[in-house]
Design a protein around this motif. Structure first.
Motif, short mmCIF file in Angstrom:
data_model
loop_
_atom_site.label_atom_id
_atom_site.label_comp_id
_atom_site.label_asym_id
_atom_site.label_seq_id
_atom_site.Cartn_x
_atom_site.Cartn_y
_atom_site.Cartn_z
N MET B 779 0.98 -1.37 0.08
CA MET B 779 0.16 -0.09 0.02
C MET B 779 0.93 1.08 0.05
SD MET B 779 -1.69 -0.09 3.48
CE MET B 779 -0.58 -0.07 4.94
N ARG B 780 0.56 2.17 -0.42
CA ARG B 780 0.63 3.51 -0.17
C ARG B 780 0.06 4.66 0.57
NH1 ARG B 780 -1.57 7.26 -2.13
NH2 ARG B 780 -2.45 7.38 -3.54
N ASN B 781 1.33 5.59 1.43
CA ASN B 781 0.29 6.61 1.56
C ASN B 781 1.40 7.71 1.33
OD1 ASN B 781 -0.93 5.58 4.42
ND2 ASN B 781 0.62 4.35 4.46
N ASN B 782 0.37 9.19 0.94
CA ASN B 782 0.42 9.87 0.13
C ASN B 782 0.04 11.14 1.60
OD1 ASN B 782 1.65 9.26 -1.89
ND2 ASN B 782 -0.33 10.05 -2.80
N GLY B 783 1.42 12.44 1.54
CA GLY B 783 0.44 13.63 2.05
C GLY B 783 0.95 14.30 2.38
N ILE B 784 1.31 15.22 2.61
CA ILE B 784 1.18 16.53 3.50
C ILE B 784 1.19 17.34 4.19
CG2 ILE B 784 -1.37 18.39 2.60
CD1 ILE B 784 1.24 20.24 0.73
N GLU B 785 2.09 18.37 4.85
CA GLU B 785 2.33 18.24 6.48
C GLU B 785 2.44 19.64 5.89
OE1 GLU B 785 4.03 13.94 7.43
OE2 GLU B 785 4.78 15.55 7.53
N LEU B 806 -0.89 21.05 10.21
CA LEU B 806 -1.94 20.62 9.73
C LEU B 806 -1.39 19.05 9.02
CD1 LEU B 806 -3.69 23.60 7.32
CD2 LEU B 806 -4.37 22.50 9.39
N SER B 807 -2.14 18.29 8.62
CA SER B 807 -1.31 17.07 8.31
C SER B 807 -3.27 16.50 7.90
CB SER B 807 -0.31 16.15 8.50
OG SER B 807 -0.42 15.89 9.93
N ALA B 808 -2.27 15.79 6.44
CA ALA B 808 -3.51 15.25 5.36
C ALA B 808 -2.94 14.02 4.67
CB ALA B 808 -3.98 16.31 4.67
N ASN B 809 -3.50 13.16 5.64
CA ASN B 809 -2.48 11.75 4.62
C ASN B 809 -3.58 10.36 4.03
OD1 ASN B 809 -0.14 9.64 5.38
ND2 ASN B 809 -2.13 8.70 5.21
N ARG B 810 -3.26 9.99 2.76
CA ARG B 810 -3.81 9.12 2.55
C ARG B 810 -3.79 8.26 1.68
NH1 ARG B 810 -6.55 13.09 3.49
NH2 ARG B 810 -8.25 14.11 2.30
N ASN B 811 -4.27 7.00 2.46
CA ASN B 811 -3.83 5.77 1.90
C ASN B 811 -4.74 4.76 0.74
OD1 ASN B 811 -4.45 2.96 3.06
ND2 ASN B 811 -2.58 3.42 4.13
N LYS B 812 -3.86 3.41 0.32
CA LYS B 812 -4.40 3.25 -0.41
C LYS B 812 -3.88 1.60 -0.62
CE LYS B 812 -4.30 4.05 -5.78
NZ LYS B 812 -4.48 5.32 -6.68
N VAL B 813 -4.13 1.15 -0.75
CA VAL B 813 -3.05 -0.31 -0.69
C VAL B 813 -4.12 -0.71 -2.46
CG1 VAL B 813 -4.52 -2.80 -0.85
CG2 VAL B 813 -5.15 -1.21 1.14
N THR B 814 -2.07 -0.98 -2.93
CA THR B 814 -1.97 -1.24 -4.19
C THR B 814 -2.19 -2.43 -4.22
OG1 THR B 814 0.16 -1.03 -3.64
CG2 THR B 814 -0.73 0.89 -3.91
N THR B 815 -1.51 -3.28 -3.79
CA THR B 815 -1.88 -5.04 -4.05
C THR B 815 -1.95 -6.02 -3.22
OG1 THR B 815 0.54 -4.28 -4.79
CG2 THR B 815 -0.28 -6.07 -4.76
N LEU B 816 -2.68 -6.93 -3.13
CA LEU B 816 -3.39 -7.74 -2.80
C LEU B 816 -3.49 -8.91 -3.06
CD1 LEU B 816 -6.12 -6.27 -0.64
CD2 LEU B 816 -4.30 -5.94 0.55
N PRO B 817 -3.43 -10.66 -2.58
CA PRO B 817 -3.05 -11.37 -2.82
C PRO B 817 -5.33 -11.93 -3.31
CG PRO B 817 -2.22 -11.90 -1.20
CD PRO B 817 -3.03 -9.95 -0.97
#
Lengths: 569, 1064
Positions: B779-785, B806-817
């Protein structure tokens, strides 16, 4: 090396580095202390024993699944209004793959344990950690148990993956191609090939003499029959395997060997053997020592609840599993007791079958029926075989029971089924009716005018003053049930005899886990001549209650593909 | 990573071969070690003139120390002027003086500089930042770090270090676990970097890894032993949070690193500080549950829906019998149960710290005591702490540091969360209000004896609060000794060795009186006694060779090679006993022999981290840092494909590189007076997470009994390829200071990619197992602080500092079996994790009101799939669930994403106002856009049984045609109206006045007292939220799969303390 490094510190630093490097391998290879790794088990015979015991411990966990699949899919068990839709699906033979009762995974869990044990037993044997006797004793027991599990899978799922190696890699966890399916018939070939390779002496059930470390007294379970009968009865299973395959002579031979157990073994510290009674359906005329369905307390029922070491029932029981409340919960209490969840109950058809039997005294209703195989509590019909010792007022302390996996009654019926196919219909009829003593007028049986030969030979002679023939106490299945004899249609002798055997199966063995298999076996055999055999047999269950499901069930089972459950990957 | 394998092998060997490394590495670090180099320069001296002024008043500052690293030094005169020699115009001048901030000034080609200083403690870009190998001003750090110089935190008496961090670090999402004293917080640095391994940052205290994990669950429901509380916040000098890929901690650094420095003596003078605090903790506002009148009507309604029950039967129940009868008073009360089990309480805290010493040895000794009470009656906390830090100058070249810390806490607790039989807060909500806490005679006379569990089988909340005994005791000792040996001006050997010994003991007893019995498969437990011991023993060493080299004044290199070794042993043992002779026998020993349950676990693991680091500083403008870790661990499998293998063991090779450019030090920026400082940063690094289970690489066997004999069966599919989870962290950032440091801004943008993430992968039926543990997720986390601090008002007597992060984080799953999604559940909530979405989204049914009539229900044509697998028609008063797939059957396939427990934006807004001797701190923390599953409300509005419900159910559907949003009462909820749906998902956004603190510095006469300060502090003073539960902030487990699930923990309370600090 930097010249400024003072000698002492330099040495100390190098020492630390070297130690940490030299011990790297050891450092990274830490063995868990609260469980064991593959390298820690299978070191000696006690580890091999632990594998066997662990597998049987897991195996007990399949008990309710085994009974539900084999009985609810048959014609003798029905659902109550409490049953959920998944049980109903089994009942009406319309099973979806998300049905938890139809998930084959629990079977494969035990199979995987078996595979792992078998592989490691062989490694231990090769490494001289097990001697021949220790090895074959355990290998054959677990190997045959695995075959038993596969036979069950074949019966219920038809085409299944036959896996004999333990799971070793995580790479193909979800790759069906790694686990190719074979047909039921191919499976039987493989199982027979596997079991035929076992040296004959090791087909005898495990005993404390042959495997002293494996069999130890435990708790309330005494060493002797009470304990050794927890291990699979291999010869009778081989008989079953051959019966499924249609190898009737081989099947009959295995069964006959078991029936003659008392002739090959003697009473000892290991065996509780009674020459005239062990594994022969008999009446020893002692009054007390009998399983005849007479008396106020029906002694026949004691097969299902007597203590394990009790000798009279021990003649009947061949393979049992303990359902001990101290170690496990007994799954049959909630399934069957009307004071608990009460999900399953005897079918109206089964009750009719018993109630319509004519007793030898001319009265109606089979004594194996009401208050034995089934009973009525508070207006609700219950399966009686699992509830004999359960007291709803003491729901937490009276749940210990036993599961009878194989017994002499079943043995006789299977044997009769096999020899009927070999032309010994008359002898088969005698065995299910009143036994060889009465049925053969006290004479050794004859076939085509000559004394019959192994595996068909029975000697019920009871001379005055001489030595009694080993079968002189034989009373037959219906004889023991005090039922009138059934008659056979000479015009259609083999088929009619087989029908009567199957009917008798239902009366004698109901709810013990044989029913669906028995019906399926006959259905497969008769598929060419009577493709709707199974549909009609199961349909009759719904006819008996006038259920609207009768037609749909018949329709589904007229298609052979629907005889098997969906295999959920 | 594979790229590096070969070169790394060489590097590793080099690092291990000291001689090779020592001769090949030419490195130098710009720190005090090179002071003796004065006079070495052969270049022409350049003289710089300058003045130093106070930032607020502009008046010149005298006696301020001016230095040019390792070259020259000067002091300002009365006019604030100084002269100093430098070698070139790239040089930087370090300015510091007592009571004033430390500042680093770049010359930018100028020969005269004007410098203004704010007072000490002003947050600026020059704050000293603690890094793993050095302490450097923040403007020279190429990483994304936040450094907090705590200034003693004397006004935060009840705070633990983790809860203190809330709102202080952009990107660090600190969620306090509950309102229980000392329970601390779960910390997420830039979101979840793992689903099944730890998500908590690595904590390093004074160079020793501080193991903050629990290796077994507490046996007290809802409780977490917070080892972080064993460090008194007042002992901490500096907290530095390293957010990006500084890979030096290798497979332990995947969730970021928090470096903590505890206080040492700053000089040899003996100083004593003593502080005492006392305060009160308020109670919380009760949830609106029904009183006796409404409840009786509801009860009759719900009982009527039991199939086969007649009105006459219901009316015959004693609680509906309003005629005089012996039980009349028992069932005709109106009790506010919440008030019976919780209330306000008091807290106190004493702390003393002595520092001092001589030129051979300095020491800092602190002792502290904390007494605090919880919201639930009879819960409290007592904590004792002591810490001894000493620095020994053993010889000119050899120094040593000794740190010893011991803490003991003892906490009386009660069950929280999902302990439905014993949790006093839960019981107080569901208990029938017409009952009474104490027994009542037939004539209405109250007895002092508490009432037994009631006719419905519900325990007495008073018994749960007063009679249950649950005690948690925690002891932790951390001791370390460090030696630094300075061979010469370039080489130093530094080693530290420490051990951690931690023990948690828990005891508990559920009495039979007042608590409903529990039925087990073969017995009934009237009372339960239980105990639990957890032990952790950990040995840690860190040894490195440090090398500093100055090629010239513009090129400096510092390098380190070394290794860290950590050996840990954990043990947990628990036991449950049942049915002691009476409620007076509360120990396990008194329990019935036959039914005891015992268990536990043992864990052991080793970690060896070999590391190398090179820091390069060119012209004080360009900074480059390279880090490399090569980690071996007993947890790694022996067959990891593509990994470095040495001698049969597999190693994680984790490099990182970071660079920064101090743009503002360039000559072209010399005339820009607005921008004082501008730094651009970029870093990329690989880190890992080694929390993959101790033994998952092995095929294990577990015991399986056959009657009384123990057998062994395979317990799972061993994965010899199991490896660390990898996190690749990319960070780009900017630090800027404007208007002489009055405004400071930091912005960071990051992209963290998690690969080889541990997943419970579905296993084929043929294996017999349900799953296997594989590194098959990503997965990945993108964000800005954004972090802004600044001085709004800057007057001599009145200063106002403001900060916003301020912080904003966006999580996204990229790979799952497998099917690329899986479903998990916790506390009644269901989560879906699927590729392309955030990892843990609420997954349930959407609802659309209530069927107002049977006719409307049948007109919908929908059928409802029941738990039994059957379907049934809906009827009036049932919830109108949305048929997502249009198959006319409401079943599991109709579930959809109904909420996201992850916040869109978190942050804090802080203010510090000082007026003469007064100062006021106020911090607001907020969280926006996160959803909460209110499981308490799901219980309290399920309308399915005799439990008391909220007042909302008064408005339940009762008659055909009634328009309402509350469904009908139905015993057992056969239609599953209360299933996990958006009815229970609420907006969890909140804004909270987290801390408000006023302090007054008492003017002193005479020499007896050095200082005296008075504090008044309030915590959690108000919360603005739409959330209907007690509190929108809670964290039951650190895991992604418990986030946003309110299982009914003790809520946070408003607390206030008055304190005084005296310095001698």
């Amino acid at each position: 090396m930097n010249r400024n490094l003072s000698g002492l510190i330099k040495k100390a630093f190098l020492l630390v580095i070297c130690i940490s490097l030299a011990s790297c391998k050891k450092m990274y290879d830490i063995q868990p202390e609260d469980s064991l790794t593959g390298s820690q088990v299978y070191q000696n015979v006690y580890d091999a024993d632990a594998a066997v015991l662990g597998i049987y411990g897991q195996f007990i966990g399949l008990a309710d699944r085994y009974i539900i699949l084999n009985e609810l899919r048959g014609d003798l068990l029905d659902i109550t209004p409490n049953a959920n839709n998944y049980l109903k699906q089994l009942n009406v033979h319309n099973v979806t793959s998300d049905n938890p009762y139809a998930d084959p995974r629990p079977f494969y869990k035990v199979i995987n344990s078996c595979n792992d044990a078998l592989k490691n037993f062989t490694i231990m044997h090769n490494n001289k950690l097990l001697d021949d006797n220790q090895y074959y004793q355990r290998y054959s027991d677990i190997g045959v148990l695995r075959c038993w599990l596969y036979l069950q899978l074949g019966i219920h799922y038809g085409n299944i993956p036959y896996i004999t190696e333990p799971v070793s890699t995580v790479n193909d966890l979800n790759n069906e191609a790694q686990f190719p399916k074979i047909t039921f018939d191919q499976l039987l070939d493989k199982l027979i090939a596997f079991t035929e390779a076992i040296p004959k002496p090791y087909l005898t059930q495990n005993t404390s003499v042959t495997s002293p470390t494996l069999l130890l007294p435990s708790g309330t379970y005494v060493l002797k029959d009470g304990v050794f009968k927890f291990f699979i009865h291999k010869r009778s299973f081989l008989g079953d395997l051959n019966l499924w395959k249609g190898n009737y002579l081989a099947a009959a031979s295995y069964y006959k060997d078991v029936m003659e157990t008392a002739g090959t073994l003697t009473n000892s510290v290991d065996y509780d053997i009674q020459l005239y009674d062990t594994y022969r359906v008999t009446n020893d005329n002692s009054g007390r020592n009998t399983l005849l369905t007479i008396g106020t307390i029906n002694p026949w029922m004691s097969i299902f609840y007597n203590p394990l070491a009790e000798p009279e029932t021990n003649r009947e029981r061949m393979w049992t599993l303990p359902l001990d409340q101290t170690y496990n919960t007994n799954p049959f209490i909630p399934l069957f007791s009307s004071t608990s969840s009460y999900l399953l109950k005897p079918s109206a058809l089964a009750i009719n079958n018993w109630d319509n039997q004519v007793r030898s005294d001319g009265g109606l209703s089979d004594r194996r029926g009401l208050n034995a195989s089934y009973r009525i509590t508070g207006g609700k019909v219950e399966v009686g075989k699992y509830l004999a010792t359960y007291n709803p007022l003491l729901p937490l302390s009276t749940t210990t029971g036993i599961l009878v996996m194989y017994r002499a009654g079943a043995l006789h019926l299977r044997y009769a089924e096999a020899i009927n196919q070999l032309g010994r219909s008359m002898l088969a009829g005698v065995l299910i009716n009143d036994g060889v003593y009465t049925g053969l007028n006290g004479q050794p049986n004859q076939y085509n005018g000559a004394p019959d030969v192994y595996p068909f030979n029975f000697n019920p002679v009871k001379p005055t003053g001489g030595i009694n023939g080993p079968w002189y106490r034989s009373i037959g299945i219906r004889g023991r049930a005090v039922d009138a004899k059934v008659t056979f249609d000479p015009a259609n002798l083999v088929t009619d005899t087989e029908n009567k055997i199957i009917d008798e199966d239902g009366l004698e063995l109901a709810y013990e886990g044989y029913r669906w298999a028995d019906l399926l076996r006959i259905a497969l055999k008769r598929y060419g001549t009577d493709p709707n055999y199974l549909a009609n047999k199961i349909g009759a269950k719904f006819d008996a209650t006038g259920s609207p499901d009768a037609a749909t069930v018949r329709a589904r089972l007229s298609n052979k593909a629907n005889w098997y459950l969906p295999f959920k990957w | 990573m594979h790229f590096f394998t070969k070169s790394v092998k060489i590097l590793l060997l080099q690092s291990l071969m000291v001689s090779v490394a020592a001769t090949q590495l030419h490195a130098q670090q710009a720190d005090s070690l090179t002071r003796t180099k004065i006079g070495l320069a052969t270049k022409a001296k350049i003289v710089i003139n300058g003045t130093v002024k106070e930032g607020a008043t502009g008046k010149p500052l005298a006696g301020i120390s001016i230095s040019v690293g390792g070259y020259s030094a000067a002091l300002t005169d009365d006019k604030g002027q100084f002269k100093i020699n430098v070698t070139n115009y790239d040089a930087v001048i370090t300015v510091s003086g007592p009571g004033y901030q430390r500042k680093v000034v770049a010359l930018k080609g100028k020969s005269s500089v004007n410098i203004s200083l704010f007072e000490e403690g002003y947050v600026s870009q020059y704050d000293l930042t603690t890094l793993p190998y050095s302490v450097v001003p923040k403007n020279q750090v190429p990483f994304a770090v936040t450094s907090i110089n705590t200034q003693g935190t004397w006004n935060r008496a009840l705070e633990t270090p983790d809860s203190y961090l809330q709102g202080r670090v952009a990107g660090l999402d600190v969620v306090r676990r509950s309102g229980t004293p000392d329970i601390g917080a779960d910390m997420l640095l830039r979101g979840y970097n793992s689903l099944y391994a730890t998500t908590q940052p690595l904590i390093v205290v004074d160079g020793i890894i501080y193991d903050n994990n629990n290796y077994a669950k507490s046996i007290i429901a809802g409780h977490v032993t917070n080892h972080f509380a064993d460090i008194d916040l007042k002992d901490i000098d500096n907290i530095t949070v390293i957010k990006d890929g500084n890979s030096t901690y290798g497979t332990r650094g995947g969730n970021g690193v928090i470096l903590i420095t505890t206080g040492r003596a700053k000089d040899v003078a003996t100083r004593l500080d003593f502080a005492a605090y006392g305060g009160i903790n308020a109670s919380v506002k009760s949830l609106p549950v029904m009183g006796a009148d409404n409840y009786r009507i509801y009860l009759a309604d719900v009982l009527k829906t039991i199939p086969g029950v007649t009105d006459a039967q219901i009316q015959a129940q004693p609680y509906f019998n309003d005629n005089p009868n012996p039980n009349y008073y028992t069932y005709h009360q109106n009790t506010d149960w919440q008030k019976q089990v919780m209330g306000s309480s008091a807290s106190q805290n004493y702390y003393m710290k002595v520092t001092g010493g001589d030129n051979i040895a300095t020491y800092a000794l602190s002792v502290g005591y904390l007494g605090n009470h919880g919201l639930t009656n009879n819960t409290n906390l007592t904590r004792y702490e002591s810490r001894f830090n000493a620095t020994l100058n053993l010889s000119r070249k050899l120094t040593s540091r000794v740190n010893l810390a011991f803490a003991k806490s003892e906490q009386n607790l009660r069950d929280q969360g999902q302990a439905y039989n014993t949790n006093p807060l839960y019981l107080s909500l569901i208990k029938a209000p017409f009952m009474f806490p104490y027994q009542i005679s037939g004539t209405g006379i109250q007895s002092p004896n508490i009432a037994k569990a009631d006719t419905f089988g519900v325990s007495n909340p008073i018994a749960a609060a007063n009679k249950i005994q649950e005690l948690n005791r925690n002891y932790r000792f951390v001791g370390s000794v460090a030696f630094d040996y300075q061979f010469n001006k370039e080489f130093a050997l530094k080693t530290i060795g420490g051990l951690t010994y931690d023990k948690v003991r828990e005891n508990g007893f559920y009495p039979s009186n007042g608590i409903a019995p529990i039925t087990y498969s073969s017995f009934v437990a009237n009372d339960v006694s239980f105990a639990n011991v957890q032990r952790l023993f950990s040995l840690y060493t860190d040894t490195r060779l440090q090398y500093n080299h100055e090629f010239n004044k513009s090129n400096q290199v510092a390098a380190n090679v070394g290794f860290r070794y950590n050996r840990s042993d954990s043990e947990s043992d628990y036991g449950y006993g049942f049915n002691t002779a009476s409620d007076d026998f509360v120990s396990l020993g008194g329990a019935n022999n036959a039914t005891r349950i015992v268990g536990g676990s043992l864990g052991k693991w080793n970690w060896l981290n070999t590391y190398a680091n090179v820091d390069y500083n060119a012209m004080n403008k360009y900074f480059l840092s390279f880090n490399l870790a090569v980690d071996g661990s007993s947890r790694f499998g022996p067959e990891i494909s593509g990994a470095l293998g040495i001698n049969g063991a597999k190693y994680a090779v984790l490099p990182s590189v970071a660079a920064s450019w101090l743009v503002s030090s360039e000559i072209f920026m010399a005339d820009n007076h607005l921008i004082e400082l501008l730094k651009l940063r970029a870093s990329y690094g690989l880190v890992g997470n080694d929390d993959i289970g101790n033994y998952n690489s092995k095929s294990l066997y577990t015991s399986q009994n056959f009657l009384s004999r123990q057998g062994l069966v395979p317990s799972g599919i061993g994965n010899p390829g199991v490896q660390w989870e990898g996190v690749a962290k990319l960070n780009v950032g900017l630090d800027a200071g404007f208007m002489n440091g009055r405004l400071n801004v930091s912005v960071d943008v990051y992209n963290d990619k998690v690969s080889k993430m541990l997943i419970y992968q579905y296993a084929n039926t043929g294996t017999g197992f349900n799953y296997a543990i594989t590194n098959s997720g990503g997965m990945r986390n993108n964000g800005i602080e954004l972090d802004i601090t600044g001085r709004v008002i800057n007057k001599a007597a009145f200063k106002w500092d403001m900060g916003l992060n301020l912080s904003a984080n966006r999580n996204k799953v990229t790979t799952l079996p497998d099917g690329n999604s899986f479903i998990s559940s916790y506390g009644g909530a269901t989560f879906i994790t699927q590729v392309g979405q955030a990892a843990n989204l609420f997954y349930g049914y959407k609802t659309n009101g209530i069927y107002i009539s049977n006719a409307e229900a049948s007109a919908s044509g929908l059928t409802n799939k029941l738990a039994s697998g059957y379907t049934a028609a809906f009827q009036g008063g049932d919830v109108r669930f949305v048929d997502t797939n249009g198959d006319k059957v409401i079943d599991e396939k109709d579930r959809q994403v109904i909420g996201d427990p992850n916040p869109d934006l978190i942050g804090a807004y802080s203010n510090r106002i000082t007026y003469k001797r007064w100062s006021l701190d106020a911090m607001f923390a907020f969280s926006l856009g996160n959803d909460i599953y209110n499981s308490t409300r799901a219980n309290l509005e399920s309308l399915s049984d005799v439990r008391n419900q909220t007042l909302a159910v008064v408005n339940r559907w009762r008659v055909d045609g009634q328009v309402t949003d509350v469904p009908r009462a139905s015993y057992g909820d056969p239609g599953a109206n209360s299933r996990f749906s958006d009815r229970w998902i609420e907006n969890g956004s909140y804004l909270r006045l987290r801390t408000l603190s006023l302090s007054y510095n008492v003017p002193l006469k005479g020499n007896f007292l050095r200082s005296a300060t008075v504090y008044a502090t309030g915590n959690n003073l108000f919360t603005v939220t739409k959330y209907l539960g007690y509190d929108p902030e809670f964290s039951a487990l650190g895991s992604a799969f418990s986030r946003g699930v309110d299982i009914g923990l003790e809520p946070m309370v408003t607390s206030m303390q008055l304190g005084v600090r005296i310095g001698l």
